[in-house]
Scaffold this motif. Structure first.
Motif, mmCIF file in Angstrom:
data_model
loop_
_atom_site.group_PDB
_atom_site.id
_atom_site.type_symbol
_atom_site.label_atom_id
_atom_site.label_comp_id
_atom_site.label_asym_id
_atom_site.label_seq_id
_atom_site.Cartn_x
_atom_site.Cartn_y
_atom_site.Cartn_z
ATOM 1 N N ASP A 1 -8.038 -6.796 -0.185
ATOM 2 C CA ASP A 1 -8.089 -6.406 -1.614
ATOM 3 C C ASP A 1 -9.433 -5.840 -2.044
ATOM 4 N N CYS A 2 -10.117 -5.104 -1.157
ATOM 5 C CA CYS A 2 -11.409 -4.565 -1.596
ATOM 6 C C CYS A 2 -11.222 -3.381 -2.531
ATOM 7 N N LYS A 3 -10.064 -2.726 -2.448
ATOM 8 C CA LYS A 3 -9.635 -1.610 -3.310
ATOM 9 C C LYS A 3 -10.241 -0.258 -2.929
ATOM 10 N N ALA A 4 -10.999 -0.188 -1.830
ATOM 11 C CA ALA A 4 -11.548 1.118 -1.432
ATOM 12 C C ALA A 4 -10.417 2.109 -1.184
ATOM 13 N N THR A 5 -9.342 1.585 -0.639
ATOM 14 C CA THR A 5 -8.195 2.426 -0.341
ATOM 15 C C THR A 5 -7.643 3.069 -1.603
ATOM 16 N N TRP B 1 -3.261 0.795 -3.883
ATOM 17 C CA TRP B 1 -3.122 -0.661 -3.763
ATOM 18 C C TRP B 1 -2.245 -1.140 -4.910
ATOM 19 N N LEU C 1 0.858 -1.192 0.000
ATOM 20 C CA LEU C 1 0.000 0.000 0.000
ATOM 21 C C LEU C 1 0.888 1.234 0.000
ATOM 22 N N PRO D 1 -12.512 -1.360 5.557
ATOM 23 C CA PRO D 1 -13.371 -2.243 6.357
ATOM 24 C C PRO D 1 -12.574 -3.281 7.142
ATOM 25 N N ALA D 2 -11.272 -3.415 6.816
ATOM 26 C CA ALA D 2 -10.500 -4.531 7.375
ATOM 27 C C ALA D 2 -9.508 -4.098 8.444
HETATM 28 S S1 SF4 Z 1 -7.871 -2.520 -0.300
HETATM 29 FE FE1 SF4 Z 1 -7.601 -0.771 1.087
HETATM 30 S S2 SF4 Z 1 -9.545 -0.489 2.059
HETATM 31 FE FE2 SF4 Z 1 -9.582 -2.540 1.174
HETATM 32 S S3 SF4 Z 1 -8.855 -3.909 2.779
HETATM 33 FE FE3 SF4 Z 1 -7.055 -3.300 1.594
HETATM 34 S S4 SF4 Z 1 -6.243 -1.507 2.669
HETATM 35 FE FE4 SF4 Z 1 -8.347 -1.788 3.399
#
Ligand code: SF4
Ligand SMILES: Cc1cc2nc3c(=O)[nH]c(=O)nc-3n(C[C@H](O)[C@H](O)[C@H](O)COP(=O)(O)OP(=O)(O)OC[C@H]3O[C@@H](n4cnc5c(N)ncnc54)[C@H](O)[C@@H]3O)c2cc1C
Length: 551
Positions: A526-530, A537, A487, A506-507
């Motif tokens: 790996d939800c990619k919201a970040t 990511w 990240l 969320p994690a």
């Molecule tokens: S992709 Fe980003 S928001 Fe999603 S779990 Fe990973 S660090 Fe958290």
């Protein structure tokens, strides 16, 4: 309270890492067609292509076998797959005309449906909007569908490489010539450890990128090739749980309103998965305004509502997970989804119809079109952008774009809030998408300013509601603790920004410790919201992340 503009703190896309000009290594593996991502788009592409080859050979032509490979970052197929999911079986029927719906890997037909408008204590039944009808569809688990599709692909001779994330596109001039996989066995500082395995290069005449939502390779290719779209892509984050319950749910349920604030777009889903399981989740557009909004926490609150509580009480949380959804719709589609030696299919392009919350059949259908375009190009011995543009034409003339055009401004209308958006969406439905005329312009999610609203304390009870660490455990995530962080944190991350990231994720990957940001990278699912609102990511060691079983 300071206002945060997420884009100001974001690192740029690491283009130098994702687009590689150095030639493939001497040991490179050669394929005819290489597909990145074993989701519904990638696997439908592989199956359709293998069948086209077989059909041509059976016709007695001189069609040689094609070497088709699929790379998947999950340790085994389906472990990174997450959807609602109610499936429109249209693409399954087209891909497997010889099978009956009862042969498909679905859990059950949709038994009935209901939509509710929620307040904190009540649920008011509403008429089902036409875009949300699910009659004739099926509830299913995307993990199970993906494993089933994988078995069919393998039986047709497709090479599946699970646990091999594509780290970069290999290019030559303007052409994509394959991919480089991530290294594995790096220590926390990024140096080779005792288990180190170096990256592998795979070259291909055509690379089909089907990497799903907010794909790093797709973003990099579009930036490099300067392929734009009328509006930027928008995203929502969906957090989902699967529960074992005592009695079956008798309808597919959607809710609007509470616990979301009025200026956030989204809603919940509650689906039956056979006699003893249910899936539930909350989906929230990432252009919300409250810096303290936390989708995981809102889902926990939602379960305390009588509508959900009476079904779940006495049951057991089986699995938890989260993923983003591209929901910009028609106006966010890239002007080109093909180039020299490359095609893009599924969520990485944004083939999702938000009002109906459907993407699986569009992903599969786009994968099938990619296979047809690739097959024709290989037969003609021309894999140039001009030859592969046939794919764009197929997509533009298909029901994928037709459906998305009809709902083209619907998600965008909700930038004015739930009530105004609801009225506008109604008018859009009645006019088949012609109201309001033209395009509603949208900024990208990271350009929406966030102001913290005072948080309301929430303490999970460990029975019906759970904190983020318990949730990550339920995703099956067992990523190596000593993995380097994938990240990339951007500039000027203040204490307030650290707080904001801790709510986005969320994690529980991000924590504010004093005034600093702490990153617990192995927690990432790996939800990619970040990648949409915070640190970038990037692909990491194969097999890291969640191990979903029936999401
Ligand atoms: S992709 Fe980003 S928001 Fe999603 S779990 Fe990973 S660090 Fe958290
Ligand atoms: C909460 C939620 C609810 C939804 N509900 C529904 C629904 O009810 N009905 C419906 O039709 N649709 C629904 N959708 C949308 C649907 O799930 C997607 O549109 C669909 O999964 C897209 O398929 P895909 O193959 O393009 O991408 P994905 O299913 O995301 O598959 C992409 C694959 O590529 C892999 N990958 C990614 N990057 C790499 C890399 N660098 N190297 C190798 N592999 C990689 C991923 O691990 C993944 O396996 C929902 C989505 C969400 C998040």
């Amino acid at each position: 309270m300071p206002t945060i503009l997420p884009i100001r703190h974001q690192a740029p896309l690491p283009l130098d890492r994702l687009i590689r000009r150095d030639p493939p290594g001497a040991e490179a593996i050669e394929m005819d067609v290489l597909i990145v991502g074993a989701g519904p788009a990638g696997l439908a592409c592989a199956i359709e292509l293998a069948r086209l080859v077989k059909r041509e050979q059976e016709r007695g032509g001189d069609q040689p076998d094609l070497n088709i490979g699929v790379l998947e970052k999950a340790g085994s197929l389906g472990e990174h797959s997450l959807s609602g999911s109610v499936v429109n079986p249209r693409a399954f029927r087209e891909l497997f005309p010889e099978l009956e719906p009862s042969d498909f890997p679905f859990r059950q037909p949709v038994p009935g449906e209901a939509v509710y408008f929620m307040t904190e204590g009540r649920a008011q039944r509403m008429p089902t909007p036409p875009t949300m009808h699910n009659r004739g569809f099926y509830t299913a688990s995307l993990c199970e569908m993906v494993r089933w599709l994988g078995e069919r692909a393998e039986a047709l001779g497709v090479n599946l490489f699970a646990g091999f994330p594509a780290d970069a596109l290999l290019i030559d001039g303007t052409a994509v010539r394959g991919v480089r996989t991530t290294a594995s066995g790096l220590d926390r500082s990024g140096q080779p450890g005792p288990e180190y395995v170096e990256p592998t290069d795979l070259t291909a005449r055509i690379t089909v990128v089907a990497e799903g939502t907010r794909g790093a390779l797709g973003q990099a290719w579009r930036e490099w090739q300067q392929v734009g779209s009328p509006n930027p892509q928008l995203f929502a984050l969906g957090v989902k749980e699967i529960w074992e319950v005592a009695r079956p749910l008798d309808a597919v349920i959607h809710t609007l309103g509470w616990p979301l604030p009025n200026d956030a777009f989204g809603g919940s889903f509650f689906y039956p998965l056979g006699p003893t399981q249910v899936a539930l989740g909350l989906v929230v557009g990432l252009d919300y305004h409250d810096a303290n909004l936390d989708v995981h926490e809102l889902l926990q609150r939602l379960k305390l509502h009588p509508l959900f509580r009476r079904q779940l009480e006495g049951g057991q949380l089986l699995e938890w997970g989260a993923k983003t959804i591209p929901e910009g719709g028609y106006y966010a589609l890239p002007t080109r989804r093909s180039g020299d030696g490359v095609l893009f299919a599924g969520d990485t392009v944004g083939f999702v119809d938000v009002p109906s919350l459907k993407g699986i059949h569009y992903a599969m259908q786009s994968g099938m079109y990619a296979a047809r375009a690739a097959f024709a190009a290989l037969k003609a011995g021309d894999v140039s952008a001009v030859a592969l543009a046939a794919y764009d034409r197929m997509i533009d003339e298909s029901y994928i774009v037709g459906d998305m055009r009809r709902t083209r401004n619907m998600r965008l209308a909700f930038k004015d809030g739930l009530y105004v958006g609801g009225v506008k969406a109604g008018l859009m439905t009645v006019t088949g998408g012609r109201f309001p005329g033209g395009r509603i312009a949208m900024p990208e999610d990271a350009s929406t300013p966030r102001t913290p609203v005072a948080p309301r304390a929430f303490t999970p009870d460990g029975r019906l509601t759970f904190g983020k660490l318990d949730a990550v455990f339920k995703s099956g995530n067992a990523t190596r603790d000593t993995i380097p962080s994938h990240l990339r944190v951007g500039r000027d991350v203040t204490a307030e920004v650290a707080d904001f990231y801790s709510h986005v994720c969320p994690a529980g990957v991000y924590e504010r410790v004093g005034d600093e940001l702490r990153v617990n990278a192995p927690n990432c699912i790996d939800c990619k919201a970040t990648d949409v609102l915070g640190p970038r990511w990037t692909p990491r060691e194969g097999g890291s992340g969640p191990k979903y079983r029936s999401m």
